[in-house]
Design a protein around this motif. Sequence first.
Motif: not given
Length: 433
Positions: A15, A38-40, A80-81, A92, A112, A115-116
């Motif tokens: 993440i 995962a990245d925004k 992330n989910k 993380v 984050a 979302d996890i």
Amino acid sequence: MMIKKSQSLPEVAVIGLGKIGLTLAAVFAHKGYKVYGADKNPDVVSLVNKGKSHISNEPGLSELVKDAYENHKLMATDSNKEAVSKANIIIVIVPVLVDENNEIDYQYIDDAVGDIAEGIQKDSLVIFETTLPPGDTKNRFGKHIEHKSGLKMGEDFHLAYSPERVYSNRIIEDLSNYPKVVGGLNEKSLEIASSFYKKALHCELIEVSSIEAAEFSKVAECVYRDVNIALANELAKFAEEKGVPMSEVISASNSQPYSNIHAPGIGVGGHCIPIYPYFFINRGLNKGLTTLSRNINDSMATYAIRKIEDRLGSLENKNVLILGLSYRGNVKEPTKSTTLLLIDHLREKQANVFINDPHFTNSEIIQYEALPLGLQNKFTSEIDVIILQAFHKEYEDLDLEGFTNCQLVFDGRNKWSKEEITNLGIQYEGIGR
């Protein structure tokens, strides 16, 4: 988490695909793990899913990302989910910073972790690598996951902390060479986390007694460095008063094996040293060396400007060129760079501020309220003062003859020859020189 007895490896979610996160993901993939990053940032996700790295100055990283893509071992998502829901192990590495008041900013990592909690599966292991104040892994984030997911940490999911301990421009090398500090919520969490890192990184492990001990160790590393740099800066200023060359003092003193005086400089920047001491300061360690060192190191920009004014007088309408927007040489990273402090001070003095940094585009430099200036630009002949802030390789043999109006060079990293500069008719100033 139940580790299968078969040879199949657990699937991993990373993440945060910044410089460290992407490198971790690529290294894990190279070791045979299926990795979901995962990245925004949609641009980062798009590049990774094409086998490309958005990080350009990490040796070996582009090749690892390409290899992972071609072997179908690394995929990226902006959810992330989604990444967490597919993984047995969740790493993380989302930044925690401090704001302008030096208060801890949890915005990104709180989002984050939320979302996890939505995606986590029973028996998963969550490992935080982000540098955190002691207690946060369990008391802030573990409890958040518990509350939102309905799972109980230590029973339904496992929790560990293992701080990143790498250095920009050599992350892959450091991942195998630096011992990995690991602390777990309980024996089972520690056992699973240690087993994973042994296989995934093939590095030496240091297992500590608790998550809090692992968290504390990383912040303590940064405080140690900050305190020792502050000591070097304090000694350098005192050496100037006494007419003693600090470089000779350091060389002579450090010939004694128990002495390790650091190099003085114009300031300290980056994601670590100027930030993480506040993780102690804001939790009660607000007196003594930790706080004093922060003040000393942040004051070096003011000290530099004062020394320049002592030589030249008022800086009003003077053209000042700062070499290096980055906080240190040969990286592209402006976080907490001393250059930002210098810009503020020079603007207060009504100077005209120019920046050269080969790692940044002109449009990126303009965002910091300074004007970009190429070293081949004819306007270099109008520069009155040069400040060396980040010693990039491009500055090692910089020809100053074109700076025909330059009155003073402030060598903030003590890297240039005073004799060569004064032979050009330019005044020279350094730190402790």
